[in-house]
Enzyme design. Structure first.
Site, PDB file in Angstrom:
ATOM      1  N   ASP A   1       0.871  -1.163   0.000  1.00  0.00           N
ATOM      2  CA  ASP A   1       0.000   0.000   0.000  1.00  0.00           C
ATOM      3  C   ASP A   1       0.924   1.233   0.000  1.00  0.00           C
ATOM      4  OD1 ASP A   1      -2.277   1.607   0.508  1.00  0.00           O
ATOM      5  OD2 ASP A   1      -1.717   1.659   2.622  1.00  0.00           O
TER       6      ASP A   1
ATOM      7  N   ASP B   1      -2.219  -0.955   5.652  1.00  0.00           N
ATOM      8  CA  ASP B   1      -2.581  -0.463   6.988  1.00  0.00           C
ATOM      9  C   ASP B   1      -4.037  -0.056   7.137  1.00  0.00           C
ATOM     10  OD1 ASP B   1      -2.573   1.813   5.426  1.00  0.00           O
ATOM     11  OD2 ASP B   1      -1.785   3.089   7.017  1.00  0.00           O
TER      12      ASP B   1
ATOM     13  N   ASP C   1      -7.238  -2.351   2.882  1.00  0.00           N
ATOM     14  CA  ASP C   1      -6.246  -3.415   2.691  1.00  0.00           C
ATOM     15  C   ASP C   1      -6.661  -4.718   3.366  1.00  0.00           C
ATOM     16  OD1 ASP C   1      -4.485  -1.558   1.442  1.00  0.00           O
ATOM     17  OD2 ASP C   1      -3.901  -0.817   3.411  1.00  0.00           O
TER      18      ASP C   1
END
Length: 703
Positions: free
Chosen positions: A403, A592, A596
């Site tokens: 990410d 995080d 996700d």
């Protein structure tokens, strides 16, 4: 083509034209949701640690009771049995017997067999159901044979008067060692969290519904209907997906969508349940409730992911499985050969000795000791490994999906650079004016500019009057001059200014002329670049997947030299992981946010960055508590070293069994070599000690 209303894509935040200045704010209260629940589970210790991949073998038995409690209650029984029973027929110095002590041993062993043996029997039943006998089947075989044969031996002594050797010592020690091994492992691995529950925690329990007469009625979120108008005040989480009817604000969706900047929202814009209203009161018409809401769809994706089978082959399980079959076949062959060549009693003794020797004492500790050592090493580096299969899989990884916001970048908007665009003003004079005009504002971007000027030792200019220009920026008067600090879009004219890719630019304007520019952007974390080199050196391809826009994504990806995909919804990230897995690749996912969570659960190894949401932490196998991408390097190193230690220990632990079983079965008897039970016992202890010492030598390089 109109999107189906159930599609998560439909909820992706609109890139609307209302962004002027933005900054990601720490949604730290969301970071803590669900922690109390999590702690209760850990204290209980009996929580089913069914890993999200539904893996078999060594995971199934985690819910057959609390190993710590069973071990501690079994310990006194076991110690008495060990003191009163000779080891494979040899009296050890610390042992003693008395009249009918063997009857006492039978009684104590029966209690231990039922109480201490139960988790292994439950585990073995599961293994046989899955047609994959392994460690539990092997342990159950060992304790059953040693217990029943020993009971028979004692009965035979009293009824026939002949001395038949019993195996109570081996029975007692095996149960204690296996319970201890499982307790060590459970303690090390910790408890899996509940991602679904934490997700629900993001959405408030109650919503303030505005009635026709403008009064407010507080009711449970579950009772909301499509079409209800709800009021959300500054600082509160939005309770349902909907469209703003009145009010404007900046809404922080970073935990949900990965969009790094709080998004300007005004009448007609969509908002997502679970995101945070940063400022101002919003009146929102509910558009989606229950199953069709964004959070629900993420929950559905997580449960789909958790239903997927594990890809870890689980070495210990394979070795135990091989030993199980070898032991059974060797014992059967020994029995048949000895019946034909000698007699039934001899055949029984050889068969029983073979099965008892097959007991995996060293094997039972081989993996838990490495796991315990690896866990404490990891924890000292801020790595919490919740699932040991993650370490094994990480050594085979082909791709790592990362990410962007909050993982590779700080997620906070900082001044990247500030410049003068006029010969009449120096860079510092421009900065002093910008800091002055933003002086009265609590706006995140204003704070960034003031902080930047302070850092550079520049004193803000005093402004006589300042007013906010809605949707554009601010304007004010100082020293008889009129200035504006407005967004690039609001200024609307082309300016010769080379801004960093993906940055948000504002211009300082005097009498319609741009005299200064400031670029703000999300900064890369210091360790992000080094991580990319380490991944490539380990043969792992990094791919950056972000919910942020194309420009922001491109600038970070170019700086890091990696492939990227932008504007990713939770469903997109999930599909990306799924397609890579379908190509047969082993995938590590690092993230995080809520967006996700489904892909963290679906990936072979999910790594959560610790400052993110509880949901992400619960969906992951590994948590980086310090939110530092550099810790992923330590994780890869830990995975490689732990896995090689496990293999060494399995070789030692099982090697002894592979050698000892055929000898115990009497393979070398024709040349006069039989494995006396005493030698078997000494070898068994030796292999256990070697395994323990080897586990303790696991080390990580200094950071």
């Amino acid at each position: 083509m109109s999107k189906d209303k159930h599609s998560p894509h439909n909820h992706h935040p609109q890139e609307n034209g209302h962004h002027t200045h933005h900054k990601m704010e720490e949604a730290s209260h969301e970071h803590h949701v669900g922690h109390n629940y999590h702690d209760e589970q850990i204290e209980e210790g009996t929580h089913d640690h069914a890993h999200h991949h539904g893996g078999h073998g060594d995971h199934d038995h985690h819910h057959h009771g609390n190993f710590k409690e069973i071990f501690l209650k079994s310990l006194p029984l076991g110690i008495i049995i060990l003191l009163l029973s000779p080891m494979m027929g040899i009296d050890l110095p610390f042992q003693f017997t008395f009249m009918y002590s063997d009857i006492l041993v039978v009684i104590l062993s029966s209690i231990l067999f039922i109480y201490g043996g139960k988790p292994f029997y439950m585990g073995a039943i599961n293994e046989f159901k899955e047609k994959a006998p392994g460690m539990m089947a092997l342990v159950t075989l060992g304790i059953s044979v040693s217990y029943f044969y020993s009971v028979y031996a004692v009965i035979a002594r009293y009824t026939t008067g002949e001395h038949v050797m019993d195996f109570f010592f081996e029975f007692g020690s095996l149960i204690l060692i296996m319970l201890l091994g499982h307790w060590i492992e459970m303690k090390a691995v910790g408890e899996a969290g509940d991602a679904q529950k934490s997700l629900a925690e993001l959405v408030p329990k109650d919503a303030d519904v505005v009635l026709d007469d403008d009064t407010i009625d507080s009711r449970p979120v579950s009772d909301l209907q499509v079409g209800d108008i709800i009021r959300v005040q500054a600082g509160e989480n939005i309770s349902a997906d909907g469209v703003i009817q009145r009010g404007q604000s900046r809404v922080n969706e970073s935990l949900l969508t990965g969009e790094s900047k709080p998004v300007e929202k005004t009448v007609g814009d969509q908002v997502i349940g679970g995101s945070t209203n940063n400022e101002g009161v919003l009146y929102i018409e509910v558009k989606e409730t229950g199953d069709s809401s964004f959070i629900s769809q993420v929950q559905t994706l997580i449960s789909q992911a958790q239903g997927q089978p594990s890809r870890a082959e689980n070495l210990a399980h394979k070795v135990a499985s091989a030993l199980f079959y070898i032991a059974i076949i060797s014992a059967l062959l020994a029995f048949i050969v000895w019946i034909i060549s000698v007699d039934v009693p001899t055949a029984v003794i050889f068969a029983v000795t073979t099965l008892v020797i097959a007991c995996p004492h060293a094997l039972g500790l081989a993996i838990p000791l490495v796991v315990a050592r690896s866990t404490s090493l990891g924890a000292s580096r801020g790595l919490l490994v919740k699932d040991r299969e993650a370490l094994e899989l990480a050594t085979k990884a082909d791709v790592m999906i990362l990410d962007k916001t909050g993982t590779l970048t700080t997620g906070e908007f900082k001044v990247l650079n500030g410049d003068s665009l006029s010969s009449e003003y120096s860079k510092n004079e421009v900065l002093a004016l910008m800091a002055g005009i933003e002086g009265g504002s609590s706006h995140p971007i204003a704070q960034s500019i003031i902080g930047y000027a302070d850092q550079k030792g520049v004193k803000p200019v005093r402004f006589n009057s300042i007013e906010v220009v809605s949707g554009a920026g601010v304007k004010g008067e100082a020293n008889g001059h009129h200035y504006e600090l407005i967004s690039q879009k609001a200024f609307g004219k082309p300016v010769d200014y080379d801004s960093p890719v993906g940055a948000t630019v504002s211009f300082l304007v005097e009498e319609g002329e741009a005299i200064g520019a400031v670029a703000l952007g999300d900064e890369l974390k210091e360790t992000s670049k080094g991580l990319m080199d380490v991944l490539k050196a380990n043969g792992i391809e990094p791919i950056m997947a972000t919910g942020d826009n194309e420009k922001a994504a491109q600038s970070v990806a170019e700086e890091l030299g990696v492939k990227y995909v932008a504007n990713q919804s939770p469903q997109d990230k999930y599909d990306l992981v799924e397609s890579l897995k379908n190509e047969g690749k082993t995938v590590i996912m690092v993230g995080d946010g809520v967006n996700d969570a489904p892909s963290l659960a679906l990936a072979d190894v999910g790594v959560a960055i610790g400052a993110g949401t509880q949901v992400a932490l619960d969906s992951a196998d590994v948590i980086l508590t310090q939110s530092d991408p550099g810790d992923i390097e330590s994780f890869i190193e830990l995975a490689n070293k732990t896995t090689s230690k496990m293999k060494q220990n399995l070789a030692w632990g099982a090697g002894y069994n592979f050698l000892a079983i055929p000898i115990a079965a009497g393979v070398l008897a024709p040349i006069g070599i039989t494995l006396s039970p005493a030698v078997g016992a000494i070898l068994m202890s030796l292999s256990t000690v070697i395994v323990a010492i080897n586990a303790m030598t696991l080390r990580l390089q200094g950071k």
